[in-house]
Scaffold this active site. Structure first.
Site, PDB file in Angstrom:
ATOM      1  N   ASP A  99      90.158  43.385  60.102  1.00  0.00           N
ATOM      2  CA  ASP A  99      91.209  43.932  59.252  1.00  0.00           C
ATOM      3  C   ASP A  99      92.516  43.223  59.585  1.00  0.00           C
ATOM      4  O   ASP A  99      92.804  42.967  60.758  1.00  0.00           O
ATOM      5  CB  ASP A  99      91.355  45.434  59.519  1.00  0.00           C
ATOM      6  CG  ASP A  99      91.335  46.252  58.253  1.00  0.00           C
ATOM      7  OD1 ASP A  99      92.322  46.160  57.497  1.00  0.00           O
ATOM      8  OD2 ASP A  99      90.351  46.970  58.024  1.00  0.00           O
ATOM      9  N   ASP A 206      94.919  44.204  54.444  1.00  0.00           N
ATOM     10  CA  ASP A 206      95.439  45.548  54.185  1.00  0.00           C
ATOM     11  C   ASP A 206      96.665  45.473  53.274  1.00  0.00           C
ATOM     12  O   ASP A 206      97.517  44.610  53.450  1.00  0.00           O
ATOM     13  CB  ASP A 206      95.820  46.174  55.539  1.00  0.00           C
ATOM     14  CG  ASP A 206      96.112  47.659  55.452  1.00  0.00           C
ATOM     15  OD1 ASP A 206      95.202  48.410  55.074  1.00  0.00           O
ATOM     16  OD2 ASP A 206      97.245  48.063  55.775  1.00  0.00           O
TER      17      ASP A 206
HETATM   18  O1  TEU Z   1      95.521  51.669  52.710  1.00  0.00           O
HETATM   19  C1  TEU Z   1      96.608  51.463  51.832  1.00  0.00           C
HETATM   20  C2  TEU Z   1      96.326  51.968  50.522  1.00  0.00           C
HETATM   21  O2  TEU Z   1      95.688  51.277  49.819  1.00  0.00           O
HETATM   22  C3  TEU Z   1      96.718  53.281  50.064  1.00  0.00           C
HETATM   23  O3  TEU Z   1      97.649  53.907  50.850  1.00  0.00           O
HETATM   24  C4  TEU Z   1      97.256  53.132  48.690  1.00  0.00           C
HETATM   25  O4  TEU Z   1      98.452  52.424  48.760  1.00  0.00           O
HETATM   26  C5  TEU Z   1      97.458  54.472  48.065  1.00  0.00           C
HETATM   27  O5  TEU Z   1      96.227  55.116  48.036  1.00  0.00           O
HETATM   28  C6  TEU Z   1      98.029  54.374  46.675  1.00  0.00           C
HETATM   29  O6  TEU Z   1      97.121  53.911  45.744  1.00  0.00           O
HETATM   30  C7  TEU Z   1      95.451  50.885  53.834  1.00  0.00           C
HETATM   31  C8  TEU Z   1      94.374  51.368  54.758  1.00  0.00           C
HETATM   32  O7  TEU Z   1      93.136  51.238  54.130  1.00  0.00           O
HETATM   33  C9  TEU Z   1      94.660  52.762  55.174  1.00  0.00           C
HETATM   34  O8  TEU Z   1      93.652  53.300  55.973  1.00  0.00           O
HETATM   35  C10 TEU Z   1      95.993  52.762  55.897  1.00  0.00           C
HETATM   36  O9  TEU Z   1      96.369  54.075  56.157  1.00  0.00           O
HETATM   37  C11 TEU Z   1      97.098  52.080  55.087  1.00  0.00           C
HETATM   38  O10 TEU Z   1      96.672  50.851  54.538  1.00  0.00           O
HETATM   39  C12 TEU Z   1      98.280  51.783  55.955  1.00  0.00           C
HETATM   40  O11 TEU Z   1      98.003  50.710  56.788  1.00  0.00           O
END
Ligand code: TEU
Length: 578
Positions: A99, A206
């Site tokens: 990641d 991410d």
């Molecule tokens: O997730 C980010 C993310 O895609 C969501 O917060 C999205 O922005 C939201 O649902 C609105 O559509 C990633 C990781 O997968 C997550 O586990 C983390 O918490 C987040 O980034 C922060 O690093």
């Protein structure tokens, strides 16, 4: 015609380290635990393993808050363990991606600690620091009205330097300022090059569209006048310099043969998506679109339910299937990850009489779609959500906890409001994907020894849904997945690369055609997305007479002629014509 690539044909299996396998019985999964299950993963038919963050972290957001990109979260193991993991994965002929969490760091990262130490620190500008505003009464106000993804204001006050810092996620996740070139270079060296030099085969990127914020950080439009903060995605998703940054990042990776898959929320339009993944533009190899996993969730407020039906499901799941056909872009196929509830519970039925058929039906649909296929741990055995009887105290995810606390604050002790909040947690909390992997029917599901307290509760359903019960049992969900993955590999020109056409007949019927233009091979997938028996019409371009039944979730490879045009609840089949 799409050029072939290992990362297009490879099936990816996502591991959530905390919950996969605990080798030392401290209640938390770890790297040696992962290593002990690599044969299992390879035998399932997996080619690429994606490890969710295993880096050093205070775990405010389960490792998505990294305090050292070049070290490992201690309960998961050491750097040597991690190097061994990479080796052991490679030794089994698989690849491994990590990641890449670079929109923010932990507030305990040395970069942030330095940045925070004084206004003149050389790293001050690596994060977003802003002085307070004051209202007419002289009260201190935040620099703008942005809300963070985890419901709180996106700014936190720092006493030492009397300024606020920005965090679009939790307050323990300050946003890096990508405008600062030194900061970008440090990220590339520490988070990317460090691991590529150790043999990692790529990254799951991410929040890949959030690094560039709109200049001046203006207030977000007021959509909810009663709220003190507002959704501000329009000011930090797909921002002005994002494509420049991603191209620069690709340049850092290009000496290596790697794959990248980026998260792309808040990007519904094809033209915008293509900017990220068109091969000629050279940014990311592919992205996760959020259309399907976001179903039932209000954008910006996942716990506020919105209704959806199987038409929405079909449309969203297949929305990006045409990308590989007309352009130099590639796509992904997935229904689960560590941020979402279980697909059987969300998109089919987890009732005991339906859940096996449901899991296999969804597997049939996914494995016959075009693009890189991603599976999340436990999906291969049909794991389901935690039950409605779960107390709110079982939910540990920062998003769930903040949500429930927020409801408590607003609604006081109104039992109806709390009950509704519990229902919403049970529907879409991230925690459902984060409970221990179910290896067997022992008290802790074989995740850790009996008597140990796992960091998240083991689901009761593990007694019925577990690996050991399914391994080698011909009609199990697990063995069915294994057969499907073999088939997908054997007919990859058709299933991985083929041209996809959705056939509309009726709401609860999923029917689509795949064509391999090279050989003329064609496949038809039919799936009943509902609890009710249904019949369907023969597709004129695909007569079933003379077609071979390739796979069928009702175990039989034959379907009686008199019931060939009807489907039992959650029945799914794939036919082939040469
Ligand atoms: O997730 C980010 C993310 O895609 C969501 O917060 C999205 O922005 C939201 O649902 C609105 O559509 C990633 C990781 O997968 C997550 O586990 C983390 O918490 C987040 O980034 C922060 O690093």
């Amino acid at each position: 015609q799409q050029p072939r690539a290992w990362w297009k044909e490879g099936v990816v299996y996502q591991i959530y380290p905390a919950s996969f396998k605990d080798s030392n019985n401290d209640g938390t999964g770890d790297i040696p635990g992962i290593i002990s299950k690599l044969d299992y993963i390879r035998d399932l038919g997996i080619d690429i393993i994606w490890i969710s963050p295993h880096y050093k972290s205070p775990q405010v957001d389960m490792g998505y808050d990294i305090s050292d990109f070049e070290d490992i979260h201690e309960p998961y193991g050491s750097l040597e363990d991690c190097e061994r993991l990479i080796e052991e994965i490679h030794a089994r002929g698989m690849k491994v991606i990590f990641d890449l969490v670079i929109n923010h760091t932990s507030d305990q990262h040395p970069w942030f600690l330095e940045s925070k130490s004084s206004k003149t620190n050389p790293k001050r500008d690596w994060y977003f620091w802003r002085p307070p505003k004051f209202d007419q009464q002289g009260n201190r106000r935040r620099p703008n009205n942005w809300r963070s993804q985890f419901t709180k204001p996106a700014w936190t006050w720092d006493e030492t330097t009397q300024e606020y810092y920005l965090h679009v996620y939790a307050d323990g996740q300050p946003d890096l300022n990508w405008e600062n070139e030194d900061c970008r270079r440090a990220v590339y060296g520490s988070a990317i090059r460090f691991w590529l030099e150790r043999g990692v085969d790529g990254f799951r990127v991410d929040t890949a569209n959030k690094y560039s914020k709109v200049r001046g950080l203006p207030d977000a439009p007021i959509a909810e006048p009663d709220e003190e903060t507002q959704l501000a995605m329009c000011h930090y998703a797909n921002g002005p310099r994002i494509h420049e940054y991603l191209k620069e990042m690709k340049g850092v990776m290009s000496p290596f043969d790697v794959m990248t898959v980026g998260e792309l929320p808040n990007t519904p339009d094809r033209a915008d998506v293509l900017k990220y993944i068109s091969a000629s533009s050279g940014e990311l190899d592919m992205v996760f679109n959020f259309d399907t996993v976001g179903l039932g969730q209000t954008p910006g407020n996942r716990f506020l339910p919105i209704p959806f039906d199987n038409v929405d499901f079909k449309y969203n799941l297949t929305k990006w299937q045409a990308l590989p056909e007309t352009t130099d872009a590639w796509t992904t196929v997935f229904l689960e990850n560590h941020d979402q509830g279980r697909s059987v519970s969300r998109f089919a039925s987890d009732l005991p009489q339906f859940r096996e058929a449901s899991a296999k039906m969804l597997a049939t649909v996914l494995t016959s779609m075009t693009g890189t296929l991603f599976l999340y741990q436990g999906q291969e055995i049909g794991m389901i959500n935690a039950p409605a009887s779960w107390s709110e105290l079982n939910y540990k995810c920062v998003r769930s906890v903040n949500y429930f606390n927020d409801v408590c604050e607003r609604a006081g002790n109104d039992p109806a409001a709390l009950e509704e909040a519990r229902r919403n947690l049970q529907r879409v909390a991230r925690d459902h994907a984060r409970v221990p992997m179910q290896w067997d029917d022992s008290a802790n599901a074989g995740f850790c020894a009996d008597g140990v307290q796992p960091w998240m509760p083991v689901l009761e359903s593990h007694v019925d849904i577990n690996v050991s019960k399914q391994l080698g049992r011909q009609d199990s969900v697990l063995e069915y997945w294994r057969s499907l993955l073999k088939l997908r590999k054997r007919l990859s020109a058709l299933f991985v690369y083929g041209k996809f056409t959705l056939i509309e007949q009726q709401k609860d019927l999923m029917m689509f055609l795949k064509v391999d233009s090279g050989t003329g091979l064609r496949a038809l997938t039919v799936a009943n997305l509902s609890k009710a028996r249904m019949s369907f019409d023969e597709e004129p371009h695909f007569p079933l007479d003379g077609a071979e039944l390739l796979i069928h979730n009702r175990s039989s490879k034959l379907v009686d002629l008199d019931r060939r045009m009807s489907l039992e609840p959650f029945e799914a089949r794939v036919y082939l014509r040469r």
